[in-house]
Design an enzyme around this catalytic site. Sequence first.
Site, mmCIF file in Angstrom:
data_model
loop_
_atom_site.group_PDB
_atom_site.id
_atom_site.type_symbol
_atom_site.label_atom_id
_atom_site.label_comp_id
_atom_site.label_asym_id
_atom_site.label_seq_id
_atom_site.Cartn_x
_atom_site.Cartn_y
_atom_site.Cartn_z
ATOM 1 N N THR A 180 2.068 -4.818 4.391
ATOM 2 C CA THR A 180 2.024 -5.207 5.802
ATOM 3 C C THR A 180 1.595 -6.660 6.006
ATOM 4 O O THR A 180 1.934 -7.262 7.018
ATOM 5 C CB THR A 180 1.047 -4.301 6.578
ATOM 6 O OG1 THR A 180 -0.223 -4.335 5.921
ATOM 7 C CG2 THR A 180 1.547 -2.877 6.648
ATOM 8 N N ASP A 181 0.866 -7.226 5.027
ATOM 9 C CA ASP A 181 0.254 -8.540 5.268
ATOM 10 C C ASP A 181 1.271 -9.615 5.669
ATOM 11 O O ASP A 181 0.995 -10.427 6.548
ATOM 12 C CB ASP A 181 -0.511 -9.016 4.021
ATOM 13 C CG ASP A 181 -1.761 -8.174 3.768
ATOM 14 O OD1 ASP A 181 -2.118 -7.361 4.645
ATOM 15 O OD2 ASP A 181 -2.385 -8.331 2.699
ATOM 16 N N THR A 203 0.804 -1.223 0.000
ATOM 17 C CA THR A 203 0.000 0.000 0.000
ATOM 18 C C THR A 203 0.837 1.274 0.000
ATOM 19 O O THR A 203 0.469 2.264 -0.622
ATOM 20 C CB THR A 203 -0.898 -0.008 1.261
ATOM 21 O OG1 THR A 203 -1.687 -1.182 1.222
ATOM 22 C CG2 THR A 203 -1.795 1.197 1.337
ATOM 23 N N ASP A 235 1.805 -7.177 -4.188
ATOM 24 C CA ASP A 235 1.040 -7.238 -2.952
ATOM 25 C C ASP A 235 1.783 -8.262 -2.094
ATOM 26 O O ASP A 235 2.156 -9.331 -2.589
ATOM 27 C CB ASP A 235 -0.372 -7.742 -3.279
ATOM 28 C CG ASP A 235 -1.274 -7.743 -2.058
ATOM 29 O OD1 ASP A 235 -2.251 -6.985 -2.064
ATOM 30 O OD2 ASP A 235 -1.004 -8.508 -1.105
ATOM 31 N N SER A 236 1.993 -7.960 -0.830
ATOM 32 C CA SER A 236 2.875 -8.852 -0.063
ATOM 33 C C SER A 236 2.252 -10.215 0.198
ATOM 34 O O SER A 236 2.944 -11.131 0.641
ATOM 35 C CB SER A 236 3.328 -8.205 1.239
ATOM 36 O OG SER A 236 2.321 -8.242 2.204
ATOM 37 N N SER A 237 0.971 -10.388 -0.102
ATOM 38 C CA SER A 237 0.439 -11.754 0.029
ATOM 39 C C SER A 237 0.986 -12.656 -1.086
ATOM 40 O O SER A 237 0.844 -13.875 -1.020
ATOM 41 C CB SER A 237 -1.091 -11.756 0.063
ATOM 42 O OG SER A 237 -1.604 -11.027 -1.002
ATOM 43 N N GLN A 296 -1.661 -21.115 19.904
ATOM 44 C CA GLN A 296 -2.529 -20.095 19.294
ATOM 45 C C GLN A 296 -2.529 -18.809 20.120
ATOM 46 O O GLN A 296 -2.974 -17.765 19.639
ATOM 47 C CB GLN A 296 -3.953 -20.634 19.169
ATOM 48 C CG GLN A 296 -4.080 -21.755 18.156
ATOM 49 C CD GLN A 296 -5.426 -22.454 18.203
ATOM 50 O OE1 GLN A 296 -6.437 -21.870 18.583
ATOM 51 N NE2 GLN A 296 -5.454 -23.711 17.809
ATOM 52 N N CYS A 297 -2.065 -18.890 21.374
ATOM 53 C CA CYS A 297 -1.938 -17.661 22.182
ATOM 54 C C CYS A 297 -0.664 -16.955 21.750
ATOM 55 O O CYS A 297 0.436 -17.497 21.913
ATOM 56 C CB CYS A 297 -1.788 -17.987 23.661
ATOM 57 S SG CYS A 297 -3.245 -18.685 24.377
HETATM 58 N N1 ASP Z 1 -2.255 -6.203 0.816
HETATM 59 C C1 ASP Z 1 -1.242 -5.211 1.112
HETATM 60 C C2 ASP Z 1 0.091 -5.903 1.163
HETATM 61 O O1 ASP Z 1 0.430 -6.526 2.132
HETATM 62 C C3 ASP Z 1 -1.547 -4.505 2.371
HETATM 63 C C4 ASP Z 1 -0.498 -3.501 2.775
HETATM 64 O O2 ASP Z 1 0.365 -3.091 2.022
HETATM 65 O O3 ASP Z 1 -0.551 -3.051 3.894
HETATM 66 O O4 ASP Z 1 0.828 -5.834 0.209
#
Ligand code: ASP
Length: 340
Positions: A90-91, A14, A58-60, A276-277
């Site tokens: 951020t993902d 983003t 996109d980081s995914s 999971q915690c």
């Molecule tokens: N989907 C975006 C990514 O991780 C979200 C972000 O940048 O915060 O690439």
Amino acid sequence: MKDSKVLLIYTGGTIGMKENPLKNTLEPFDFKHITKELPELNKMDCKIDAVSFEDPIDSSDIDCEIWEEIGDIIYSHYNEYDGFVVLHGTDTMSYTACALSFMFENLKKPIILTGSQLPIGMVRTDGKENLITSIEIASAKKNRESIIQEVAIYFEFHLHRGNRTSKVSSEHFDAFISYNYPNLAEIGVEIKYNYHNLLRKDCNQLIYKKGFSPEVLVVFFYPGIQFKKVIQSIQKSTLKVVILFTFGSGNLPKNKDFISFINDPKNNLIFLNVSQCAAGYVEQNNYSNGANLKNAGVIGVRDLTIEAAIVKSMFLINKYPNDFQKFLEFFNKDLAGEFT
Ligand code: ASP
């Protein structure tokens, strides 16, 4: 004359977007021209160069090859710059932080990952502050040495050890938390470093190690799960490390078949126990349900995050694909401050 130099590496996410007022859409801009978008950078007390992925992602979409691509850029410019700022979605930022922390042994310079929840080209963006402060941290020195000598994530006024973080919010600016390790710095009017929490390695010889094998299966347990099906799906997979994503301090429902399955050496599998915690420690001895796992040979991962457990497994299984003893020896070692 500016005497420190920082390399910005834009991978995507983003942060590198701006609004196209004609189309009313968000589009990536050419990061090589970052100073046009952010003229404030010209006023900073360090020289900034920028490189960008040809096709920002996109980081995914991140995978092991892309971790190596980022690592190669840093390694090939390591001697030219005082610090590195990786702009990343951020993902999956926490996973990339783990990967880089294992790839660069004896790091003496900062690698700071940052991004934003709102694009840098938007009026209310959090990206400007995140980027400017990350650059400041990446160039900060004391007694002619970099203050930060590790892989860190800077986000919304906190500097975290990267391999201790998890993304916890897709909405708030404060998107990352390090539950089990104190922050490396708090940012207000001043940047206050928590010097006693910073990673220091005695050895000066940088070692760059590439290679990850995604031979890891994560099994997320929930009340009512059908163990028969779990066993079948583990048997079908050809993966080498099975991470049991368990309850509390590392407990699972009592199930004799599952315990004998884990115990069976013919499986040729490594079983790890991650809770999971997100906050706290895996302590398999606390309850008999956890102790059953321990007695069957499951390794409790202490206070590793799930992200760090996955990436560390990928890193070590690539190095020791057929030597589980060696895998476990190094898994139980602190490689880059990832556990307590
Ligand atoms: N989907 C975006 C990514 O991780 C979200 C972000 O940048 O915060 O690439």
